[in-house]
Write an enzyme that holds these catalytic residues in place. Structure first.
Site, PDB file in Angstrom:
ATOM      1  N   CYS A   1       0.842  -1.204   0.000  1.00  0.00           N
ATOM      2  CA  CYS A   1       0.000   0.000   0.000  1.00  0.00           C
ATOM      3  C   CYS A   1       0.875   1.251   0.000  1.00  0.00           C
ATOM      4  O   CYS A   1       2.010   1.243   0.467  1.00  0.00           O
ATOM      5  CB  CYS A   1      -0.890  -0.026   1.240  1.00  0.00           C
ATOM      6  SG  CYS A   1      -1.816   1.493   1.512  1.00  0.00           S
TER       7      CYS A   1
ATOM      8  N   SER B   1       0.808   3.807   1.825  1.00  0.00           N
ATOM      9  CA  SER B   1       1.237   4.306   3.144  1.00  0.00           C
ATOM     10  C   SER B   1       2.555   3.679   3.585  1.00  0.00           C
ATOM     11  O   SER B   1       3.319   4.290   4.333  1.00  0.00           O
ATOM     12  CB  SER B   1       0.179   4.014   4.201  1.00  0.00           C
ATOM     13  OG  SER B   1      -1.023   4.593   3.814  1.00  0.00           O
TER      14      SER B   1
ATOM     15  N   HIS C   1       5.076   5.757   1.962  1.00  0.00           N
ATOM     16  CA  HIS C   1       5.241   7.010   2.717  1.00  0.00           C
ATOM     17  C   HIS C   1       6.212   6.791   3.874  1.00  0.00           C
ATOM     18  O   HIS C   1       7.049   7.637   4.171  1.00  0.00           O
ATOM     19  CB  HIS C   1       3.902   7.475   3.314  1.00  0.00           C
ATOM     20  CG  HIS C   1       2.971   8.095   2.316  1.00  0.00           C
ATOM     21  ND1 HIS C   1       3.371   9.029   1.405  1.00  0.00           N
ATOM     22  CD2 HIS C   1       1.643   7.920   2.096  1.00  0.00           C
ATOM     23  CE1 HIS C   1       2.342   9.403   0.656  1.00  0.00           C
ATOM     24  NE2 HIS C   1       1.275   8.731   1.063  1.00  0.00           N
TER      25      HIS C   1
ATOM     26  N   HIS D   1       0.606  -3.896   5.786  1.00  0.00           N
ATOM     27  CA  HIS D   1      -0.586  -3.893   6.639  1.00  0.00           C
ATOM     28  C   HIS D   1      -1.840  -4.372   5.905  1.00  0.00           C
ATOM     29  O   HIS D   1      -2.946  -4.181   6.408  1.00  0.00           O
ATOM     30  CB  HIS D   1      -0.795  -2.491   7.225  1.00  0.00           C
ATOM     31  CG  HIS D   1      -0.973  -1.430   6.184  1.00  0.00           C
ATOM     32  ND1 HIS D   1       0.078  -0.856   5.527  1.00  0.00           N
ATOM     33  CD2 HIS D   1      -2.084  -0.867   5.663  1.00  0.00           C
ATOM     34  CE1 HIS D   1      -0.365   0.025   4.651  1.00  0.00           C
ATOM     35  NE2 HIS D   1      -1.696   0.033   4.702  1.00  0.00           N
TER      36      HIS D   1
ATOM     37  N   CYS E   1      -7.049  -2.985   3.438  1.00  0.00           N
ATOM     38  CA  CYS E   1      -6.814  -1.526   3.381  1.00  0.00           C
ATOM     39  C   CYS E   1      -7.418  -0.898   2.128  1.00  0.00           C
ATOM     40  O   CYS E   1      -8.425  -0.213   2.203  1.00  0.00           O
ATOM     41  CB  CYS E   1      -5.335  -1.175   3.503  1.00  0.00           C
ATOM     42  SG  CYS E   1      -5.075   0.606   3.474  1.00  0.00           S
TER      43      CYS E   1
HETATM   44  N1  COD Z   1      -4.468  15.031 -11.296  1.00  0.00           N
HETATM   45  C1  COD Z   1      -5.059  13.832 -11.520  1.00  0.00           C
HETATM   46  N2  COD Z   1      -4.474  12.654 -11.215  1.00  0.00           N
HETATM   47  C2  COD Z   1      -3.252  12.676 -10.675  1.00  0.00           C
HETATM   48  C3  COD Z   1      -2.563  13.886 -10.417  1.00  0.00           C
HETATM   49  C4  COD Z   1      -3.221  15.110 -10.756  1.00  0.00           C
HETATM   50  N3  COD Z   1      -2.659  16.296 -10.545  1.00  0.00           N
HETATM   51  N4  COD Z   1      -1.366  13.574  -9.840  1.00  0.00           N
HETATM   52  C5  COD Z   1      -1.308  12.237  -9.755  1.00  0.00           C
HETATM   53  N5  COD Z   1      -2.449  11.670 -10.247  1.00  0.00           N
HETATM   54  C6  COD Z   1      -2.818  10.264 -10.320  1.00  0.00           C
HETATM   55  C7  COD Z   1      -1.697   9.315 -10.672  1.00  0.00           C
HETATM   56  O1  COD Z   1      -1.525   9.209 -12.070  1.00  0.00           O
HETATM   57  C8  COD Z   1      -2.208   8.002 -10.063  1.00  0.00           C
HETATM   58  O2  COD Z   1      -3.012   7.267 -10.952  1.00  0.00           O
HETATM   59  C9  COD Z   1      -3.070   8.460  -8.884  1.00  0.00           C
HETATM   60  O3  COD Z   1      -3.222   9.865  -9.018  1.00  0.00           O
HETATM   61  C10 COD Z   1      -2.447   8.162  -7.492  1.00  0.00           C
HETATM   62  O4  COD Z   1      -2.369   6.824  -7.344  1.00  0.00           O
HETATM   63  P1  COD Z   1      -1.273   5.996  -6.512  1.00  0.00           P
HETATM   64  O5  COD Z   1      -1.303   4.602  -7.044  1.00  0.00           O
HETATM   65  O6  COD Z   1       0.001   6.743  -6.490  1.00  0.00           O
HETATM   66  O7  COD Z   1      -1.861   6.025  -5.067  1.00  0.00           O
HETATM   67  P2  COD Z   1      -2.883   5.049  -4.289  1.00  0.00           P
HETATM   68  O8  COD Z   1      -4.178   4.878  -4.974  1.00  0.00           O
HETATM   69  O9  COD Z   1      -2.167   3.834  -3.792  1.00  0.00           O
HETATM   70  O10 COD Z   1      -3.205   6.070  -3.201  1.00  0.00           O
HETATM   71  C11 COD Z   1      -3.227   6.259  -1.966  1.00  0.00           C
HETATM   72  C12 COD Z   1      -3.307   7.730  -1.642  1.00  0.00           C
HETATM   73  C13 COD Z   1      -2.258   8.463  -2.479  1.00  0.00           C
HETATM   74  C14 COD Z   1      -4.700   8.276  -1.924  1.00  0.00           C
HETATM   75  C15 COD Z   1      -2.923   7.864  -0.173  1.00  0.00           C
HETATM   76  O11 COD Z   1      -2.942   9.191   0.192  1.00  0.00           O
HETATM   77  C16 COD Z   1      -3.844   7.006   0.708  1.00  0.00           C
HETATM   78  O12 COD Z   1      -3.584   5.830   0.916  1.00  0.00           O
HETATM   79  N6  COD Z   1      -4.953   7.553   1.182  1.00  0.00           N
HETATM   80  C17 COD Z   1      -5.905   6.818   1.953  1.00  0.00           C
HETATM   81  C18 COD Z   1      -5.962   7.296   3.369  1.00  0.00           C
HETATM   82  C19 COD Z   1      -6.457   6.227   4.265  1.00  0.00           C
HETATM   83  O13 COD Z   1      -7.597   6.179   4.681  1.00  0.00           O
HETATM   84  N7  COD Z   1      -5.519   5.323   4.504  1.00  0.00           N
HETATM   85  C20 COD Z   1      -5.692   4.198   5.289  1.00  0.00           C
HETATM   86  C21 COD Z   1      -4.333   3.590   5.618  1.00  0.00           C
HETATM   87  S1  COD Z   1      -3.331   3.302   4.253  1.00  0.00           S
HETATM   88 ZN    ZN Z   2      -2.923   1.150   3.485  1.00  0.00          ZN
END
Ligand code: COD
Ligand code: ZN
Ligand code: ZN
Length: 366
Positions: free
Chosen positions: A41, A43, A46, A64, A169
């Site tokens: 994931c 996080s 991060h 996790h 998650c």
């Molecule tokens: N405009 C549009 N799309 C964009 C932009 C932009 N300016 N910048 C990036 N993107 C796109 C990317 O191309 C990508 O497809 C997407 O955004 C981000 O995806 P990933 O794969 O990097 O991230 P994820 O989906 O794994 O994301 C997780 C989050 C980044 C949302 C992260 O903040 C999170 O896990 N949030 C959940 C919070 C929570 O409740 N967490 C529980 C514990 S993990």
């Molecule tokens: Zn997570």
């Protein structure tokens, strides 16, 4: 007696290494789980990046998003027994605090993982004499983990653990944001900004809720294509056109909900700007920046709402999301881009950083 196991250990800025770690046997109210699969994931990434940028309690084992089988239970455990299939809930809830008794388990004030993961007050893992932290409360990149009882949720045995681990998650966070936090109304129009592992699950949550238009917004055409598989009906490439104007046009000027699933101030603002008067912008991404909003918009009753872990009540939500998957109403196989043995954990994080995968799933037995 302690268990010896292989685990992927992060010691600082250098790459993760596979090492022998000692795990305590389950104490009163605890459950020892054999990890069958653990998703990778954002996080966790991060956390690695924090380790590069400054002090982080190390050594730590991340991971996790766990599907596993109960190996042993400590005294007093009643909800699971050895052999049960479980999904680990990384943020167990106490059931008794202000938020828990009001049904907001995701906001529990005593989740029993800060002590395990951050301060190491009660370490359950060690290497020799040195305590090892359970990152995000779990330490799933290992052969076994020990969790408090409320941190494991029994699931049906015909569901493949190597897939439903993602309900621990990403699936719950995204689907829950749509159906629990926003309570998307059937027939409404929804936009989702950011189509990573979490955003794709917001899309399928909106579909499940019966949304009319589900407008996918990303800067990558390949992510937009994937969103179609999960139920998106319209597509906006934000690097080619103004996402706010285009989404409003597609929704006929009345967008009911917008979800931000990236974690950027600029895209939170876009989500807020694109919803109609009285509409709801839901922030799912972890936003580390300040967000600027035109205050006058509150006169139009616009709502800006946070969402954590899909506002989920884990003991209820996890089994029902697994049922929806088994009934073919939720896609999870399609989220798994790659399966890897534990030894390839650094490669899995490199894939995530490169945006090459929706989700990788690690197999600690290999
Ligand atoms: N405009 C549009 N799309 C964009 C932009 C932009 N300016 N910048 C990036 N993107 C796109 C990317 O191309 C990508 O497809 C997407 O955004 C981000 O995806 P990933 O794969 O990097 O991230 P994820 O989906 O794994 O994301 C997780 C989050 C980044 C949302 C992260 O903040 C999170 O896990 N949030 C959940 C919070 C929570 O409740 N967490 C529980 C514990 S993990
Ligand atoms: Zn997570
Ligand atoms: Zn609580």
């Amino acid at each position: 007696m302690a268990t010896d196991m292989r685990a992927a250990v992060l010691r600082g800025p250098e790459p993760i290494t596979i090492e022998q770690v000692n795990l305590d046997q389950p104490d009163a109210g605890e459950v020892l789980v054999r990890v069958v699969a653990c998703g990778v994931c954002h996080s966790d990434l991060h956390t690695i990046n924090r380790a590069k940028g400054g002090p982080l309690p190390v050594p730590v084992i991340l991971g996790h998003e766990v599907g596993g089988i109960v190996e042993e239970v400590g005294p007093g455990v009643v909800s699971v027994k050895p052999g049960d299939h479980v999904v680990v809930a990384f943020r167990p809830n106490c059931g008794l605090c202000y938020y828990c008794i009001r049904g907001m388990h995701q906001l529990c004030e005593r989740p029993d993982n800060t002590a395990r993961s951050a301060t190491g007050e009660r370490p359950r893992l060690r290497m020799g004499e040195q305590p090892v932290q359970q990152g995000i409360g779990v330490a799933g990149y290992a052969e076994y983990t020990v969790m408090p009882e409320r941190g494991v949720v029994k699931v049906r045995e015909d569901a493949p653990l190597e897939t439903i681990c993602l309900v621990g998650c990403g699936v719950t966070t995204g689907v829950g944001a749509a159906i629990n936090t926003a309570k998307v109304q059937a027939g409404s129009d929804v936009a989702v900004i950011g189509l990573g592992g979490v955003g794709l699950n917001v899309v399928q949550g909106a579909k499940l809720a019966g949304a009319r238009k589900i407008i996918a917004v990303d800067i990558s055409d390949s992510k937009l294509e994937t969103a179609a598989t999960f139920g998106a009906t319209d597509f906006v490439n934000a690097s080619q056109e103004d996402p706010v104007a285009r989404v409003q046009e597609i929704a006929g000027g009345y967008l009911d909900y917008a979800f931000e699933a990236i974690g950027l101030g600029a895209t939170v603002r876009q989500a807020f700007d694109m919803v109609r008067a009285g509409g709801m912008a839901v922030v799912v991404g972890v936003v580390a920046q300040e967000v600027t909003i035109p205050g006058i918009a509150f006169l139009r009753e616009k709502q800006l709402v946070g969402s954590f872990f899909g506002s989920a009540q884990l003991q209820y939500d996890i089994p029902r999301l697994v049922d929806l998957y088994m009934d073919g109403k939720l896609l999870i196989d399609e989220l798994v881009s790659k399966r890897r043995p534990l030894g390839e954990i650094n490669e899995a994080f490199a894939d995530m950083e490169a945006g090459a995968v929706a989700r990788s799933v690690m197999d600690p037995s290999k």
